[in-house]
Design a protein around this motif. Structure first.
Motif, PDB file in Angstrom:
ATOM      1  N   ARG A  53     -17.719  32.649 -43.455  1.00 46.07           N
ATOM      2  CA  ARG A  53     -16.956  33.889 -43.524  1.00 46.07           C
ATOM      3  C   ARG A  53     -17.309  34.800 -42.345  1.00 46.07           C
ATOM      4  NH1 ARG A  53     -17.894  38.134 -46.606  1.00 46.07           N
ATOM      5  NH2 ARG A  53     -19.420  37.051 -47.903  1.00 46.07           N
ATOM      6  N   LYS A  54     -18.609  34.891 -42.041  1.00 45.56           N
ATOM      7  CA  LYS A  54     -19.033  35.752 -40.947  1.00 45.56           C
ATOM      8  C   LYS A  54     -18.457  35.275 -39.628  1.00 45.56           C
ATOM      9  CE  LYS A  54     -21.539  38.552 -43.352  1.00 45.56           C
ATOM     10  NZ  LYS A  54     -20.907  39.832 -43.691  1.00 45.56           N
ATOM     11  N   ILE A  55     -18.490  33.955 -39.423  1.00 40.26           N
ATOM     12  CA  ILE A  55     -17.928  33.425 -38.179  1.00 40.26           C
ATOM     13  C   ILE A  55     -16.438  33.759 -38.097  1.00 40.26           C
ATOM     14  CG2 ILE A  55     -17.431  31.326 -36.870  1.00 40.26           C
ATOM     15  CD1 ILE A  55     -19.984  30.127 -37.937  1.00 40.26           C
ATOM     16  N   SER A  56     -15.732  33.601 -39.230  1.00 37.63           N
ATOM     17  CA  SER A  56     -14.303  33.955 -39.239  1.00 37.63           C
ATOM     18  C   SER A  56     -14.112  35.404 -38.842  1.00 37.63           C
ATOM     19  CB  SER A  56     -13.696  33.779 -40.622  1.00 37.63           C
ATOM     20  OG  SER A  56     -13.810  32.467 -41.057  1.00 37.63           O
ATOM     21  N   GLU A  57     -14.922  36.281 -39.415  1.00 30.61           N
ATOM     22  CA  GLU A  57     -14.769  37.711 -39.126  1.00 30.61           C
ATOM     23  C   GLU A  57     -14.959  37.981 -37.643  1.00 30.61           C
ATOM     24  OE1 GLU A  57     -16.361  39.187 -43.483  1.00 30.61           O
ATOM     25  OE2 GLU A  57     -17.440  39.865 -41.686  1.00 30.61           O
ATOM     26  N   VAL A  58     -15.965  37.340 -37.046  1.00 29.99           N
ATOM     27  CA  VAL A  58     -16.202  37.538 -35.614  1.00 29.99           C
ATOM     28  C   VAL A  58     -14.981  37.116 -34.813  1.00 29.99           C
ATOM     29  CG1 VAL A  58     -17.515  36.637 -33.673  1.00 29.99           C
ATOM     30  CG2 VAL A  58     -18.705  37.368 -35.732  1.00 29.99           C
TER      31      VAL A  58
ATOM     32  N   GLN B 191     -16.435  32.230 -23.406  1.00 28.98           N
ATOM     33  CA  GLN B 191     -16.778  33.594 -23.804  1.00 28.98           C
ATOM     34  C   GLN B 191     -16.866  33.721 -25.323  1.00 28.98           C
ATOM     35  OE1 GLN B 191     -13.512  35.445 -21.734  1.00 28.98           O
ATOM     36  NE2 GLN B 191     -14.918  36.630 -20.460  1.00 28.98           N
ATOM     37  N   HIS B 192     -15.894  33.105 -26.005  1.00 24.83           N
ATOM     38  CA  HIS B 192     -15.882  33.199 -27.470  1.00 24.83           C
ATOM     39  C   HIS B 192     -17.099  32.521 -28.073  1.00 24.83           C
ATOM     40  CE1 HIS B 192     -12.198  35.142 -27.211  1.00 24.83           C
ATOM     41  NE2 HIS B 192     -11.365  34.176 -27.508  1.00 24.83           N
ATOM     42  N   ILE B 193     -17.411  31.310 -27.571  1.00 22.79           N
ATOM     43  CA  ILE B 193     -18.592  30.603 -28.077  1.00 22.79           C
ATOM     44  C   ILE B 193     -19.830  31.457 -27.838  1.00 22.79           C
ATOM     45  CG2 ILE B 193     -20.047  28.583 -27.743  1.00 22.79           C
ATOM     46  CD1 ILE B 193     -17.589  27.752 -29.042  1.00 22.79           C
ATOM     47  N   ASP B 194     -19.911  32.004 -26.642  1.00 21.77           N
ATOM     48  CA  ASP B 194     -21.061  32.822 -26.288  1.00 21.77           C
ATOM     49  C   ASP B 194     -21.173  34.011 -27.253  1.00 21.77           C
ATOM     50  OD1 ASP B 194     -22.037  35.264 -24.194  1.00 21.77           O
ATOM     51  OD2 ASP B 194     -23.129  33.356 -24.169  1.00 21.77           O
ATOM     52  N   TYR B 195     -20.043  34.649 -27.488  1.00 16.84           N
ATOM     53  CA  TYR B 195     -20.009  35.819 -28.367  1.00 16.84           C
ATOM     54  C   TYR B 195     -20.447  35.460 -29.781  1.00 16.84           C
ATOM     55  CZ  TYR B 195     -18.100  40.129 -30.396  1.00 16.84           C
ATOM     56  OH  TYR B 195     -17.936  41.305 -31.052  1.00 16.84           O
TER      57      TYR B 195
ATOM     58  N   PHE C 112     -22.367  32.887 -30.813  1.00  9.58           N
ATOM     59  CA  PHE C 112     -23.790  32.581 -30.889  1.00  9.58           C
ATOM     60  C   PHE C 112     -24.631  33.832 -30.758  1.00  9.58           C
ATOM     61  CE2 PHE C 112     -23.768  28.313 -31.757  1.00  9.58           C
ATOM     62  CZ  PHE C 112     -23.018  27.554 -30.877  1.00  9.58           C
ATOM     63  N   LYS C 113     -24.166  34.746 -29.891  1.00  7.10           N
ATOM     64  CA  LYS C 113     -24.894  36.016 -29.743  1.00  7.10           C
ATOM     65  C   LYS C 113     -24.876  36.763 -31.070  1.00  7.10           C
ATOM     66  CE  LYS C 113     -24.527  38.370 -25.286  1.00  7.10           C
ATOM     67  NZ  LYS C 113     -23.593  37.743 -24.542  1.00  7.10           N
ATOM     68  N   SER C 114     -23.659  36.829 -31.687  1.00  5.62           N
ATOM     69  CA  SER C 114     -23.544  37.574 -32.936  1.00  5.62           C
ATOM     70  C   SER C 114     -24.395  36.970 -34.031  1.00  5.62           C
ATOM     71  CB  SER C 114     -22.085  37.609 -33.399  1.00  5.62           C
ATOM     72  OG  SER C 114     -21.246  38.084 -32.388  1.00  5.62           O
TER      73      SER C 114
ATOM     74  N   ASN D 120     -27.116  35.323 -33.429  1.00  6.96           N
ATOM     75  CA  ASN D 120     -28.487  35.280 -32.920  1.00  6.96           C
ATOM     76  C   ASN D 120     -29.005  33.842 -32.814  1.00  6.96           C
ATOM     77  OD1 ASN D 120     -30.756  36.458 -31.918  1.00  6.96           O
ATOM     78  ND2 ASN D 120     -31.703  36.803 -33.917  1.00  6.96           N
ATOM     79  N   ILE D 121     -28.171  32.987 -32.241  1.00 12.22           N
ATOM     80  CA  ILE D 121     -28.569  31.575 -32.073  1.00 12.22           C
ATOM     81  C   ILE D 121     -28.609  31.240 -30.591  1.00 12.22           C
ATOM     82  CG2 ILE D 121     -27.868  29.187 -32.452  1.00 12.22           C
ATOM     83  CD1 ILE D 121     -26.695  29.968 -35.063  1.00 12.22           C
ATOM     84  N   GLU D 122     -29.700  30.628 -30.156  1.00  8.24           N
ATOM     85  CA  GLU D 122     -29.822  30.221 -28.766  1.00  8.24           C
ATOM     86  C   GLU D 122     -29.049  28.932 -28.533  1.00  8.24           C
ATOM     87  OE1 GLU D 122     -33.294  32.649 -27.128  1.00  8.24           O
ATOM     88  OE2 GLU D 122     -32.510  30.810 -26.230  1.00  8.24           O
ATOM     89  N   TYR D 123     -28.408  28.841 -27.383  1.00  6.21           N
ATOM     90  CA  TYR D 123     -27.695  27.594 -27.097  1.00  6.21           C
ATOM     91  C   TYR D 123     -27.711  27.330 -25.605  1.00  6.21           C
ATOM     92  CZ  TYR D 123     -23.664  29.990 -25.071  1.00  6.21           C
ATOM     93  OH  TYR D 123     -22.853  30.735 -24.252  1.00  6.21           O
ATOM     94  N   LYS D 124     -27.405  26.089 -25.244  1.00  8.39           N
ATOM     95  CA  LYS D 124     -27.301  25.721 -23.825  1.00  8.39           C
ATOM     96  C   LYS D 124     -26.013  24.941 -23.631  1.00  8.39           C
ATOM     97  CE  LYS D 124     -31.144  23.362 -23.216  1.00  8.39           C
ATOM     98  NZ  LYS D 124     -32.478  23.313 -23.766  1.00  8.39           N
ATOM     99  N   ILE D 125     -25.547  24.881 -22.399  1.00  9.99           N
ATOM    100  CA  ILE D 125     -24.433  23.980 -22.136  1.00  9.99           C
ATOM    101  C   ILE D 125     -24.799  23.018 -21.021  1.00  9.99           C
ATOM    102  CG2 ILE D 125     -22.681  25.620 -22.879  1.00  9.99           C
ATOM    103  CD1 ILE D 125     -21.947  25.878 -19.876  1.00  9.99           C
TER     104      ILE D 125
END
Lengths: 542, 500
Positions: A362-367, A469-473, A475-477, A479-484
């Protein structure tokens, strides 16, 4: 469920269909579907085949209304000379059991004959599981010679004139040419011998579950006495079915005669032995939340057609639905009147809780909604042509799906491409997302299938930057670290594709879709997508 | 009027002095480009100062070949000149005397024959008209000289010539264009021609914030002007309804159950006391999955108990009295109801956790065709209450409470039948619009044949579920089930958000 239709005229000879009675029909447990000047239509649930014949229905309904309550008794006469059927060893491997009866003193009208044939059909379809479990035959007694033999023969040795046709045919021919033969042939698949009923003159009466013979299989208004047989593999269901048919005929004036069955054991049918089951007043009151006295309990049971004596109910032989005390308790509730129960809510204090994964989804949907992306919701199944088009060799296939949707979706990209193709004339830009389950084979799982939640984002006209940008946003929201890291992926453009990595695991990818894939999908504008699995995200947020 | 003038933008003020003239004149005299002039006219129209008319015009223009022929004679003119000089010669000879392509030669022969200026006899071309006639200009030549011309200005003879030329290669072109014209309204006439000065502020700038020029006013906006609509993000309407459905359960203190869409027959049917020969277990109704092997649960005790409950009965039950097969229970399928989630939840429940309340809102599947009334994938909702003191009146109580939260005060209950509950009931709500009872709430108390294997004891478990998709289609006024998952973007963009 099956719906039955009664003639209004016939029904009202016994009970007038006032508005109150119409309500009571539904409150009795048989929803009233419709009432016209000619007919009434009622829904009968699968556990009450005894209600299918009209007199069987009236027998139970009148009792429910308080008239003629308690256990009904039917007069059953002892077998006369040759009222016997021998069950041969040969048939035990094919269709092992039979239950038979003779009914005399009938004066049948054409309406009644129609009703009897209808009853046979309905019982064979419902309790009989389309004749697999039970098949029924009714024959004019004057056309056959007792005693009867129930045996099995090799198909080529069976030859008789089936009902409705002009010539004698062998069994294989009947299965190939007779309508009933074609319809039910699968029930005799792989059998070396087929069952037959043969009379004392060596006439073949019928080959169950297929079809009777023309000479012996038809009853008409001149028929006064009948021979009834039921055959199948479940002895107790057969016996109950026979009881239902026998009582239906007795209710229109017939006299029931037992027949001796000479099987591994010797016994007689129809078996009118009642069933006994304990019922406790305390359990009844506790489960229903009421406080009946024993006298009230007795009255309720009698209204539902049972007798009661010191803690034990006696149940009629035509009831197939009483398996446990709770079945009697439901009968008591029906007699009490479902409309008479109060509504109580007990004081159990518990706190509501949404599942952890759904909160995250649900939170991801809201973002994403906050970023202006529209949520789509697609089927979990994909079409055969899509599985072929995208070469999805590992996709899980359904058995005999009735539509073109024949596979479980292995990703969310296939449905997204379909939806974009169908919306190619809607205003651009189009930004869509979906979160849902995808399926893949996995021998370690209880079902052999692994299900995971994926998220997909699609942006057209293409914009890989925006996708990133969306993926970045997101993960930021969260609070998950990621790499590409640069990657190749089927359907995406080389050099414009990247893997998304969380906790050192590749969880997905994003990039621009290759024009060849777009063309195959029927899409006319460039597209960028990002699809990731949420399983690692669930683990990380904990 | 004062307000009107204050709301004039710069480009409107620029063209107002020339409003008595044509659009082309306005473009010339104002120095603005066509697009800007039209935009300014549109703004003025919004202010009801004029009315724009857009006229569709058709113009005939010279095509590529038309330009050439205008300069160098139509092929038929070249031909007639050649025939004049070499009368009665063969087609071959004439052909060699002039420079025409095959197409042009053929076309001009035909054209001259149609005009009755020549005849063909025995392969020879003969002149049939006198010098005077020949020297007259063809209507086609006259037409070419007139081009470009508006189609409405063509004479009848011009039209005939046009038809003749239309069929030939690229001689003429028909071009359609829109011509903008406008007519002043009464208010417009009052303003047109005036030169309007303005010392109104157009934009707020940092300088103006720093020091606001005393006494100055702002140029007014036309707040009624049409703005292009925007699209934003939105939750899918089915998911909106699911959220609402979940809220009711959460408010009543229920915990959410989730689980996979694919399950073994054991959980979907066997643990729910559905006999292995029950018609619902056939592939006509259920989606079985090919190529996978299911496993029975690790807890052997549960398997034993379920087997017992089917074969001989448990807790005083007669059971179904048949031989229970493990292989049948191992089949893998797409769940046909959410009750298998309840079964799994009961199996893993510990004594300390009771009494407990659980719910789910989830997808279930049936092997159906797809039409306006049927689908193979839809939502179901279900709640269970596990409590040693639960009884039938509580079931009715929860049901009515649930219906009330859905917005339905009038609820009627009647007996029903499900293989895994006894007693069972069906709850109907009163639809005020259609003045009829609608069956939407299936409910019952789980049979001991279900609870004994899963819970270890015959504890009453209340269960009920609203016909979720049915209620949803009513709320969203959807007549065709296929619309639920069609994902038509226009529909999704325009569809209202439910406020509940």
């Amino acid at each position: 469920m099956t719906n039955i239709i009664f003639s209004r005229k016939e029904f009202e000879k016994h009970i007038k269909l006032t508005p109150d009675i119409q309500d009571k029909i539904t409150l009795f447990g048989t929803p009233l579907e419709s009432v016209t000047n000619e007919e009434i239509e009622i829904e009968i649930f699968p556990n009450r085949p005894d209600l299918i014949p009209m007199h069987g229905y009236l027998r139970a309904f009148k009792s429910f209304l308080g008239k003629e309550t308690g256990l009904k008794k039917y007069n059953v006469r002892k077998p006369e000379k040759d009222y016997k059927i021998t069950v041969d060893k040969a048939v035990k491997e094919v269709r092992p059991y039979t239950a038979c009866a003779i009914v005399k003193n009938l004066k049948l009208t054409n309406e009644q004959i129609k009703d009897i044939i209808n009853l046979q059909e309905k019982l064979a379809i419902t309790v009989g599981r389309n004749r697999k479990k039970i098949a029924i035959g009714i024959y004019p007694l004057d056309k056959i010679k007792l005693p009867i033999s129930y045996t099995a023969r090799e198909p080529k040795d069976i030859k008789y004139q089936p009902l409705g046709l002009q010539h004698e045919l062998t069994a294989p021919e009947i299965l190939a040419m007779h309508p009933a033969g074609r319809k039910y042939a699968s029930l005799l698949e792989n059998q070396k011998k087929y069952p037959v009923f043969i009379d004392a003159n060596k006439q073949i009466l019928s080959m169950p579950p297929i079809v009777n013979s023309e000479q012996t299989g038809k009853i008409d208004t001149s028929t006064k006495e009948v021979f009834i047989e039921c055959s199948g593999y479940d002895k107790s269901s057969l016996e109950k079915t026979l009881v239902i048919i026998s009582t239906a005929l007795a209710d229109i004036g017939g006299e029931i005669y037992e027949m001796e069955i000479s099987d591994k054991e010797e016994y007689t049918t129809p078996n009118f032995a009642t069933q006994k089951m304990k019922i406790s007043l305390e359990n009844t009151n506790k489960l229903l939340g009421i406080s009946l006295t024993e006298a009230q309990l007795i009255k309720a049971l009698q209204k539902m057609g049972h007798n009661y004596n010191k803690g034990t109910a006696e149940i009629s032989s035509w009831r197939t639905d009483i398996l446990h005390e709770v079945d009697l308790i439901e009968d008591v509730a029906i007699a009490y009147g479902y409309n008479n129960f109060t509504a109580e809510i007990p004081n159990i204090s518990t706190a509501g809780e949404e599942s952890k994964e759904n909160i995250i989804k649900r939170k991801i949907s809201e973002v994403l909604i906050g970023l202006g992306i529209i949520e789509i919701s697609s089927y979990h199944l994909i079409k055969q042509e899509e599985a072929e088009r995208y070469n999805l060799k590992e996709a899980l296939e359904l058995q005999d799906s009735k539509t073109e949707y024949k596979y479980l979706r292995p990703n969310l990209l296939v449905p997204l491409l379909r939806i974009l193709a169908e919306n190619k004339d809607a205003e651009y830009p189009q930004k869509l997302f979906e979160i849902g389950a995808v399926f893949s084979k996995s021998s370690g799982k209880e079902t052999g299938i692994e299900e995971k939640d994926n998220l997909i984002i699609g942006i057209t006209p293409a914009n890989a930057t925006e996708c990133k940008q969306h993926i970045d946003y997101i993960f930021k929201s969260l609070n998950i670290e990621y790499k590409i890291s640069e990657a190749s992926h089927a359907g995406l453009i080389e050099g414009r594709t990247a893997s998304i990595i969380v906790n050192n695991k590749i969880i997905g990818h994003f990039g621009e879709v290759h024009p060849i894939t777009l063309k195959e999908a029927g899409i006319k504008m460039p597209l960028a997508i990002a699809e990731i699995s949420l399983e690692e995200v669930y683990k990380t947020i904990n | 009027m004062e307000k009107l003038i204050e709301s004039l933008s710069e480009i409107e003020r620029t063209i107002i002095p020339y409003l008595h003239e044509s659009v082309d004149e306005i473009i010339k005299k104002s120095g603005l480009d066509k697009t800007t002039v039209i935009r300014a006219l549109t703004f003025l129209e919004n202010k009801s100062l004029l009315k724009i008319e857009s006229v569709n015009k058709k113009e005939i223009e010279l095509g590529v070949n038309g330009v050439y022929y205008k300069k160098n004679h139509l092929p038929e003119r070249q031909l007639i000149i050649a025939v004049e000089q070499h009368n009665n010669k063969t087609i071959q000879e004439i052909r060699q005397a002039i420079k025409l392509s095959d197409n042009e030669f053929k076309a001009s022969l035909g054209a001259l024959k149609n005009k009755a200026l020549i005849t063909l006899e025995n392969g020879r071309i003969k002149l049939t008209a006198g010098k005077e006639e020949i020297s007259k200009k063809f209507p086609e030549e006259i037409l070419l000289e007139k081009l470009p011309i508006d189609i409405t200005n063509l004479s009848d003879i011009d039209r005939l010539a046009l038809e003749n030329l239309k069929s030939r290669k690229e001689i003429i072109e028909v071009k359609e264009r829109k011509e903008i014209k406008f007519a002043l309204t009464e208010t417009g006439r009052k303003i047109a021609g005036r030169k309007i000065e303005s010392d109104l502020i157009e934009e707020v700038t940092p300088e103006i914030i720093k020091e606001f020029p005393k006494g100055k006013k702002f140029r007014r906006y036309d707040l009624h002007a049409r703005t292009p609509s925007i699209n934003g993000g939105k939750k899918h309407f089915v998911n909106q309804s699911i959220e609402q459905g979940k809220k009711i359960w959460l408010e009543m203190g229920f915990k959410e159950m989730t689980g996979n869409h694919t399950v073994t027959s054991f959980w979907n049917f066997d643990a729910l006391f559905t006999a292995q020969d029950h018609p619902v277990r056939e592939m006509q109704d259920t989606f079985f999955i090919k190529g996978v092997e299911g496993k029975l649960p690790k807890d052997v005790k549960i398997i034993e108990q379920v087997k017992q409950s089917h074969e001989k009965g448990v807790g005083g039950s007669k059971g179904w009295q048949y031989s229970w097969k493990e292989n049948e229970a191992k089949k893998v399928l797409l769940r046909t109801h959410t009750t298998c989630l309840s079964a799994k939840t009961l199996a893993s429940l510990k004594k300390e956790q009771m009494p407990a309340k659980f719910f789910s809102v989830n997808k279930v599947f049936r092997n159906e065709t797809l039409d306006w009334k049927h689908g193979f994938e839809f939502n179901q909702s279900e709640g269970i209450v596990i409590d040693p003191n639960a009884n039938f009146t509580h079931l009715i109580g929860y049901l009515k409470e649930f219906a009330k939260k859905m917005g339905y005060e009038k609820v009627r209950i009647q007996p029903s039948y499900f293989p895994y509950t006894e007693p069972s009931l069906e709850g109907s709500i009163w639809n005020e619009e259609r003045k009829e009872w609608v069956e939407v709430l299936a409910a019952g108390i789980f049979r001991p044949e279900v609870t004994i294997p899963l819970l270890g004891t015959a504890m009453p478990v209340l269960a009920w579920g609203p016909g979720f998709d049915r209620l949803m289609t009513e709320a969203h006024k959807i007549k065709d089930l296929r619309e639920l998952y069609k994902n038509d973007l226009n529909y999704l963009r325009e569809h209202n958000i439910l406020i509940k």
